[in-house]
Design an enzyme around this catalytic site. Structure first.
Site, mmCIF file in Angstrom:
data_model
loop_
_atom_site.group_PDB
_atom_site.id
_atom_site.type_symbol
_atom_site.label_atom_id
_atom_site.label_comp_id
_atom_site.label_asym_id
_atom_site.label_seq_id
_atom_site.Cartn_x
_atom_site.Cartn_y
_atom_site.Cartn_z
ATOM 1 N N ASP A 49 0.844 -1.190 0.000
ATOM 2 C CA ASP A 49 0.000 0.000 0.000
ATOM 3 C C ASP A 49 0.883 1.244 0.000
ATOM 4 O O ASP A 49 1.643 1.479 0.948
ATOM 5 C CB ASP A 49 -0.892 -0.023 1.249
ATOM 6 C CG ASP A 49 -2.074 0.923 1.142
ATOM 7 O OD1 ASP A 49 -2.194 1.603 0.111
ATOM 8 O OD2 ASP A 49 -2.878 0.978 2.092
ATOM 9 N N ASP A 50 0.810 2.029 -1.076
ATOM 10 C CA ASP A 50 1.552 3.305 -1.195
ATOM 11 C C ASP A 50 3.058 3.115 -1.323
ATOM 12 O O ASP A 50 3.821 4.042 -1.024
ATOM 13 C CB ASP A 50 1.288 4.215 0.012
ATOM 14 C CG ASP A 50 -0.144 4.716 0.077
ATOM 15 O OD1 ASP A 50 -0.978 4.207 -0.676
ATOM 16 O OD2 ASP A 50 -0.430 5.610 0.901
ATOM 17 N N CYS A 89 -5.994 4.501 -3.884
ATOM 18 C CA CYS A 89 -6.250 3.116 -3.482
ATOM 19 C C CYS A 89 -7.495 2.494 -4.106
ATOM 20 O O CYS A 89 -7.418 1.484 -4.814
ATOM 21 C CB CYS A 89 -6.364 3.020 -1.959
ATOM 22 S SG CYS A 89 -4.907 3.608 -1.066
ATOM 23 N N HIS A 150 -10.981 -2.080 1.427
ATOM 24 C CA HIS A 150 -11.217 -0.721 0.932
ATOM 25 C C HIS A 150 -12.090 -0.687 -0.319
ATOM 26 O O HIS A 150 -11.950 0.194 -1.167
ATOM 27 C CB HIS A 150 -9.887 -0.002 0.674
ATOM 28 C CG HIS A 150 -10.004 1.493 0.856
ATOM 29 N ND1 HIS A 150 -8.963 2.355 0.594
ATOM 30 C CD2 HIS A 150 -11.023 2.276 1.292
ATOM 31 C CE1 HIS A 150 -9.331 3.592 0.841
ATOM 32 N NE2 HIS A 150 -10.586 3.575 1.272
ATOM 33 N N ASP A 356 -0.168 -0.890 -4.960
ATOM 34 C CA ASP A 356 -1.422 -0.454 -5.584
ATOM 35 C C ASP A 356 -1.244 0.834 -6.378
ATOM 36 O O ASP A 356 -2.005 1.103 -7.310
ATOM 37 C CB ASP A 356 -2.540 -0.315 -4.547
ATOM 38 C CG ASP A 356 -2.191 0.644 -3.407
ATOM 39 O OD1 ASP A 356 -1.023 1.107 -3.340
ATOM 40 O OD2 ASP A 356 -3.074 0.914 -2.572
ATOM 41 N N LYS A 381 1.439 9.644 -5.384
ATOM 42 C CA LYS A 381 0.073 9.239 -5.047
ATOM 43 C C LYS A 381 -0.907 10.400 -5.216
ATOM 44 O O LYS A 381 -0.647 11.520 -4.799
ATOM 45 C CB LYS A 381 0.036 8.750 -3.598
ATOM 46 C CG LYS A 381 -1.338 8.395 -3.093
ATOM 47 C CD LYS A 381 -1.310 7.974 -1.638
ATOM 48 C CE LYS A 381 -2.694 7.640 -1.115
ATOM 49 N NZ LYS A 381 -2.679 7.225 0.309
#
Length: 531
Positions: A49-50, A89, A150, A356, A381
């Site tokens: 994630d990120d 996300c 999510h 992601d 992001k």
């Protein structure tokens, strides 16, 4: 051939027994031949994630230690042009699960809110969308999701679970239905609509000040005001405060929860034990299903803010808390690979690792940055179609089937995982809808040299920010005497922020030539770098 053996003074015929022996040998050999054929592989899909593409050693980082991810790349295939379908996300994960652009499934927003913000909201991945988990379950796979979802939970009422992972093909779910926030830790500024909360606080303070002013004036006889007015204003202010604070003041309880299937196991979640609990769940699932084909999607909470890092890894890296969190994530990847190897599943398991989307450039705590590094690529992001927000690490390992130590520079997408997994599992992609992902199997096995993608579209919500064109025919630009080599990749941006760019040109190209080709502005990926 006839066989006899002597028993006393008699010769006994043994022809039928010999026939049985031959039949037994034939069936025994045939059975061995069938076992030698490759069966349906297991799938271990790991999504960070990120994580920025520049945070990983095998992609050029020499200061953050990621030995396990580097080992995965050494034993498998590394993708250098692996592209996410969105720079945030929710839409990116929707595209990963369905193999389709998020705008097709309704998971692209036309507002500033590009992701789901509440567990209690009615939005989420539509029930009529088909995930790779649903198809693999139809193929006899045991499917599980451990980690971040999510993608929404409920539609119309609290327990309809229409967006829940169990309604999208997963047999088992353990993890966060939402995502990590600063509110989950409670030590930093609120992350959820901070400016809106500041406005609510301002109005609340104004009401309190008004009530106190009227009360003081009443008690000192400075001016005349009825008690009824003061009481009504105080009640209205209290109701106003309760209305907004019941949501934003208790975000930790509404959003920061852990679920096992449909049941809440922690509310709020114990952040210090989350990583170890998720590892235990993955070990338990693999041990339960090691004798049957399985799909395990491990959706890591690392390296999203607030960067929850166990004490064992704090202070170990040269890049503060973010580097510590990346190294802990790498350790978790290593544990997952060790579990697969120790159970004897290494040669029968298709392992995939990616992020992601790109790293966050805006996350900080005081003067300390809490976001990732996207290498040479501009943006990060949440920044639409800029390369730093959508180009991610992509690594695939399947010993004995995929050549080890291979690097593929062709255009690939997170959406390609859907058709790849479905094909290898013996299923077929849906024929009743447009699919945007293409199978990676020919590229990974070396039977194809070039990507099947001619175009990739990069959205910010529902708005098109950039288009990538994979030039397959070098004659397409034959009017130029300085045409780059075959299979170049071009990218046109429709939304361009202003900056003073220093341009480095390669292979003898002129900047005027680049500006003059096809569209303006148009960037030739791999030949022109903005630094």
């Amino acid at each position: 051939m006839y066989l006899f053996y002597t028993w006393g003074s008699h010769e006994v015929y043994q022809g039928k027994q010999w026939s049985c022996i031959k039949i037994w040998l034939i069936f025994g050999l045939f059975k061995r031949t069938c076992v030698a054929n490759p069966s349906k592989p297991n799938f271990l899909l790991i999504l960070a994630d990120d994580l920025g593409i520049g945070d990983v050693g095998c992609y050029g980082n020499d200061t953050i230690r990621t030995p396990n991810i580097d080992r995965l790349a050494k034993e498998g295939v590394r993708l250098t042009q692996h592209i996410a379908a969105a720079a945030v996300c929710t839409p990116s994960r929707a595209a990963f699960l369905t193999g389709r652009y998020p705008i097709r499934s309704g998971m692209a927003s036309n507002t500033q809110r590009q992701v789901l913000f509440w567990n209690g909201c009615s939005g989420g991945l539509p029930p009529n969308e088909t995930t790779f988990a649903r198809i693999l379950r139809q193929q006899g796979y045991s499917t599980a999701l451990v980690g971040k979802w999510h993608m929404g939970v409920n539609c119309k009422y609290r327990r309809d679970h229409c967006h829940h992972p169990l309604n999208h093909g997963f047999d088992y779910f353990y993890g966060m239905p939402f995502t990590l926030l600063n509110e989950c830790q409670g030590t930093d500024d609120p992350e959820l609509a901070k400016s809106l909360q500041d406005t609510y606080w301002l109005y609340t303070q104004m009401i309190i000040l008004a009530v106190l002013t009227l009360l003081t004036g009443k008690l000192t006889n400075f001016f005349s005001v009825k008690w009824k007015v003061i009481v009504c204003l105080a009640i209205c202010g209290l109701l106003y405060f309760i209305t907004w604070f019941s949501s934003y003041g208790f975000t930790k309880y509404w959003n920061c929860i852990l679920m096992r299937n449909h049941d809440i196991t922690e509310q709020p979640m114990n952040l210090e034990k989350t990583a170890s609990n998720m590892l235990k769940e993955t070990v338990s699932f693999i041990e339960r299903n090691k004798h049957r084909p399985f799909l395990l999607f491990v959706s890591l909470l690392h390296v999203h803010t607030p960067l929850i890092t166990t004490e064992m890894f704090q202070g170990r890296s040269r890049h503060g808390l973010y580097g510590d969190n990346v190294e802990e994530m790498d350790w978790m990847v290593g544990r997952l690979l060790d579990i697969i190897d120790n159970e004897g599943l290494k040669n029968t398991t298709f392992v995939y690792f990616a992020s992601d989307h790109g790293g966050s450039l805006e996350a900080h705590r005081g003067n300390a940055r809490l976001g990732g590094w996207n290498g040479i690529y501009k943006g990060g992001k949440g920044m639409g179609g800029w390369e730093g927000g959508i180009r991610v690490p992509g690594i695939v390992r399947w010993p004995g089937v995929l050549p080890a130590g291979t690097v593929i520079n062709e255009l690939t997408s997170l959406m390609d995982v859907f058709p790849t997994v479905v094909q290898l599992a013996g299923g077929s992609v849906p024929q009743d809808r447009v699919m945007d992902g293409l199978t990676l199997v020919p590229l990974l096995q070396g039977t194809a040299q070039h990507s099947g993608h001619e175009f990739l579209f990069h959205y910010c919500g529902v708005f098109l920010h950039a288009v990538r064109w994979h030039q397959k025919d070098k004659k397409a630009l034959s009017h130029s005497t300085e045409t780059p080599g075959e299979n170049s990749c071009w990218k046109r941006h429709d939304a361009i922020p202003y900056w003073k760019a220093k341009c480095t040109l390669h292979q003898g190209m002129s900047w005027n030539w680049v500006q003059g080709q096809l569209f303006a502005p148009l960037v030739l990926i791999g030949h022109v770098m903005f630094v």
